[in-house]
Scaffold this motif. Structure first.
Motif, mmCIF file in Angstrom:
data_model
loop_
_atom_site.group_PDB
_atom_site.id
_atom_site.type_symbol
_atom_site.label_atom_id
_atom_site.label_comp_id
_atom_site.label_asym_id
_atom_site.label_seq_id
_atom_site.Cartn_x
_atom_site.Cartn_y
_atom_site.Cartn_z
ATOM 1 N N VAL A 213 0.858 -1.187 0.000
ATOM 2 C CA VAL A 213 0.000 0.000 0.000
ATOM 3 C C VAL A 213 0.897 1.242 0.000
ATOM 4 C CG1 VAL A 213 -1.774 1.228 1.306
ATOM 5 C CG2 VAL A 213 -1.736 -1.272 1.307
ATOM 6 N N PRO A 214 0.623 2.224 -0.863
ATOM 7 C CA PRO A 214 1.459 3.431 -0.862
ATOM 8 C C PRO A 214 1.292 4.226 0.440
ATOM 9 C CG PRO A 214 -0.360 3.664 -2.419
ATOM 10 C CD PRO A 214 -0.431 2.272 -1.893
ATOM 11 N N PRO A 215 2.367 4.866 0.905
ATOM 12 C CA PRO A 215 2.302 5.658 2.134
ATOM 13 C C PRO A 215 1.340 6.835 2.013
ATOM 14 C CG PRO A 215 4.585 5.315 1.451
ATOM 15 C CD PRO A 215 3.712 4.843 0.332
ATOM 16 N N ALA A 216 0.710 7.184 3.144
ATOM 17 C CA ALA A 216 -0.205 8.324 3.204
ATOM 18 C C ALA A 216 -0.218 8.872 4.627
ATOM 19 C CB ALA A 216 -1.617 7.888 2.807
ATOM 20 N N LEU A 217 -0.653 10.101 4.783
ATOM 21 C CA LEU A 217 -0.753 10.695 6.122
ATOM 22 C C LEU A 217 -1.663 9.870 7.035
ATOM 23 C CD1 LEU A 217 -1.037 14.537 5.470
ATOM 24 C CD2 LEU A 217 0.891 13.297 6.447
ATOM 25 N N ALA A 218 -2.732 9.317 6.480
ATOM 26 C CA ALA A 218 -3.685 8.540 7.281
ATOM 27 C C ALA A 218 -3.041 7.323 7.940
ATOM 28 C CB ALA A 218 -4.859 8.103 6.422
ATOM 29 N N ASP A 219 -1.916 6.846 7.408
ATOM 30 C CA ASP A 219 -1.206 5.711 8.024
ATOM 31 C C ASP A 219 -0.892 6.006 9.489
ATOM 32 O OD1 ASP A 219 -1.122 4.880 5.377
ATOM 33 O OD2 ASP A 219 1.033 5.243 5.153
ATOM 34 N N LEU A 220 -0.602 7.264 9.757
ATOM 35 C CA LEU A 220 -0.143 7.661 11.082
ATOM 36 C C LEU A 220 -1.251 7.630 12.126
ATOM 37 C CD1 LEU A 220 2.200 10.571 9.940
ATOM 38 C CD2 LEU A 220 2.738 8.134 10.236
ATOM 39 N N THR A 221 -2.499 7.437 11.703
ATOM 40 C CA THR A 221 -3.583 7.318 12.683
ATOM 41 C C THR A 221 -3.428 6.051 13.518
ATOM 42 O OG1 THR A 221 -5.086 6.304 11.078
ATOM 43 C CG2 THR A 221 -5.215 8.714 11.353
ATOM 44 N N GLY A 222 -2.660 5.085 13.028
ATOM 45 C CA GLY A 222 -2.361 3.896 13.835
ATOM 46 C C GLY A 222 -1.639 4.250 15.125
ATOM 47 N N ILE A 223 -0.865 5.338 15.097
ATOM 48 C CA ILE A 223 -0.191 5.822 16.307
ATOM 49 C C ILE A 223 -1.232 6.262 17.330
ATOM 50 C CG2 ILE A 223 1.263 7.701 17.209
ATOM 51 C CD1 ILE A 223 2.753 7.636 14.484
ATOM 52 N N LEU A 224 -2.313 6.871 16.843
ATOM 53 C CA LEU A 224 -3.366 7.354 17.744
ATOM 54 C C LEU A 224 -4.208 6.211 18.296
ATOM 55 C CD1 LEU A 224 -4.428 10.543 15.767
ATOM 56 C CD2 LEU A 224 -2.990 10.402 17.821
ATOM 57 N N ALA A 225 -4.290 5.099 17.558
ATOM 58 C CA ALA A 225 -4.984 3.928 18.087
ATOM 59 C C ALA A 225 -4.250 3.399 19.314
ATOM 60 C CB ALA A 225 -5.097 2.850 17.015
ATOM 61 N N ALA A 226 -2.945 3.580 19.337
ATOM 62 C CA ALA A 226 -2.133 3.212 20.498
ATOM 63 C C ALA A 226 -2.128 4.385 21.476
ATOM 64 C CB ALA A 226 -0.719 2.850 20.032
ATOM 65 N N GLN A 227 -1.010 4.636 22.096
ATOM 66 C CA GLN A 227 -0.909 5.693 23.108
ATOM 67 C C GLN A 227 -0.485 7.039 22.527
ATOM 68 O OE1 GLN A 227 1.001 3.036 22.768
ATOM 69 N NE2 GLN A 227 3.151 3.629 22.853
ATOM 70 N N GLY A 228 -0.541 7.182 21.220
ATOM 71 C CA GLY A 228 -0.137 8.427 20.575
ATOM 72 C C GLY A 228 -1.061 9.587 20.896
ATOM 73 N N GLN A 229 -0.527 10.776 20.679
ATOM 74 C CA GLN A 229 -1.271 12.004 20.958
ATOM 75 C C GLN A 229 -1.217 12.922 19.745
ATOM 76 O OE1 GLN A 229 -2.916 12.435 23.951
ATOM 77 N NE2 GLN A 229 -2.243 10.323 24.283
ATOM 78 N N VAL A 230 -2.208 13.773 19.617
ATOM 79 C CA VAL A 230 -2.212 14.788 18.574
ATOM 80 C C VAL A 230 -2.544 16.115 19.241
ATOM 81 C CG1 VAL A 230 -4.632 14.378 17.922
ATOM 82 C CG2 VAL A 230 -3.059 15.437 16.280
ATOM 83 N N VAL A 231 -1.790 17.140 18.877
ATOM 84 C CA VAL A 231 -2.057 18.478 19.398
ATOM 85 C C VAL A 231 -2.113 19.457 18.240
ATOM 86 C CG1 VAL A 231 -1.044 18.121 21.685
ATOM 87 C CG2 VAL A 231 0.393 18.936 19.831
ATOM 88 N N GLY B 23 -6.312 0.144 8.085
ATOM 89 C CA GLY B 23 -5.779 -0.560 6.924
ATOM 90 C C GLY B 23 -4.420 -1.142 7.268
ATOM 91 N N PRO B 24 -3.740 -1.765 6.309
ATOM 92 C CA PRO B 24 -2.447 -2.396 6.588
ATOM 93 C C PRO B 24 -1.407 -1.447 7.191
ATOM 94 C CG PRO B 24 -3.258 -3.101 4.462
ATOM 95 C CD PRO B 24 -4.192 -2.025 4.945
ATOM 96 N N ARG B 25 -1.289 -0.249 6.662
ATOM 97 C CA ARG B 25 -0.257 0.667 7.168
ATOM 98 C C ARG B 25 -0.643 1.250 8.532
ATOM 99 N NH1 ARG B 25 4.023 1.548 4.155
ATOM 100 N NH2 ARG B 25 4.395 3.595 5.043
ATOM 101 N N GLU B 26 -1.936 1.468 8.777
ATOM 102 C CA GLU B 26 -2.369 1.910 10.101
ATOM 103 C C GLU B 26 -2.088 0.813 11.131
ATOM 104 O OE1 GLU B 26 -4.153 2.213 7.310
ATOM 105 O OE2 GLU B 26 -5.128 4.172 7.254
ATOM 106 N N LEU B 27 -2.358 -0.449 10.753
ATOM 107 C CA LEU B 27 -2.066 -1.569 11.654
ATOM 108 C C LEU B 27 -0.568 -1.686 11.908
ATOM 109 C CD1 LEU B 27 -4.518 -4.332 10.397
ATOM 110 C CD2 LEU B 27 -4.498 -3.267 12.660
ATOM 111 N N ARG B 28 0.239 -1.430 10.889
ATOM 112 C CA ARG B 28 1.689 -1.476 11.065
ATOM 113 C C ARG B 28 2.135 -0.398 12.057
ATOM 114 N NH1 ARG B 28 5.962 -3.889 8.721
ATOM 115 N NH2 ARG B 28 7.963 -2.820 8.805
ATOM 116 N N ALA B 29 1.626 0.822 11.903
ATOM 117 C CA ALA B 29 1.984 1.899 12.828
ATOM 118 C C ALA B 29 1.565 1.546 14.256
ATOM 119 C CB ALA B 29 1.356 3.215 12.385
#
Length: 192
Positions: free
Chosen positions: A12-30, A104-110
């Motif tokens: 799957v080609p990289p996209a900004l939405a991939d990084l939402t997988g970080i938010l599924a974990a303990q990630g934060q957004v400000v 998706g695959p890249r969100e799960l990877r993140a």
């Protein structure tokens, strides 16, 4: 060498939405002055390095630092392209899961990079202990993609989604792709 799955993160080609997988974990957004930044504290440097690579692949500038407790921290640059993610993933100052979000695959990877760990013949995807309202929606999102998890540890400091059973584990493994090239990563990566 295993065969690349049609559904894996590498296909799957990289996209900004991939990084939402970080938010599924303990990630934060400000949000910062019309822009936003994603960040996540992780348990090991290899995790921060692999996430920094994903951030760069998505077209953002990554930064790896250390917390006051000397724990690895990886974050994106402050960027206006992240405002949409910040808006979708917060209600006021509280982290929330968008109603239609599906990993998706890249969100799960993140997510796996940020908070995945093996547990005997099962695999755990860590959840944010400071955002308990995200736990059930994330479990539902996983069910909608065919990986039905069990929600565990909701009253403790380490809540997670437990993935068990050969079929579910195989689906996770096929999605997240190969582990990063680091010996520590291999022992923490999902396998069947």
């Amino acid at each position: 060498m295993s065969q690349l799955s049609f559904f894996s993160a590498e296909s799957v080609p990289p996209a900004l939405a991939d990084l939402t997988g970080i938010l599924a974990a303990q990630g934060q957004v400000v949000q910062v002055a019309g822009a936003a930044r994603l960040s996540v504290v992780v348990e090991a440097l290899w995790r921060a390095e692999a996430l920094a690579e994903m951030i760069a692949d998505a077209g953002l500038e990554p930064e790896i630092a250390r917390t006051d407790e000397n724990t690895p921290l990886v974050r994106t640059s402050v960027d206006d392209r992240l405002v949409g993610i910040a808006t979708e993933w917060t209600r006021g100052a509280v982290k929330t899961v968008p109603a239609q979000w599906l990993p998706g695959p890249r969100e799960l990877r993140a997510w796996t990079l940020a908070a995945g760990s093996p547990e005997a013949d099962r695999y755990l995807l860590g959840l944010d202990p400071h955002a308990p309202d995200t736990h059930s929606p994330l479990a539902s999102a996983m069910m909608r993609i065919g990986i039905a998890p069990t929600l565990i540890g909701t009253r403790g400091a380490r809540p997670a989604l437990r993935i068990s059973g050969r079929r579910r584990l195989l689906r996770l493994v096929e999605n997240v792709g190969e582990p990063p090239e680091n010996p520590e990563a291999l022992s923490q990566w999902p396998r069947v």
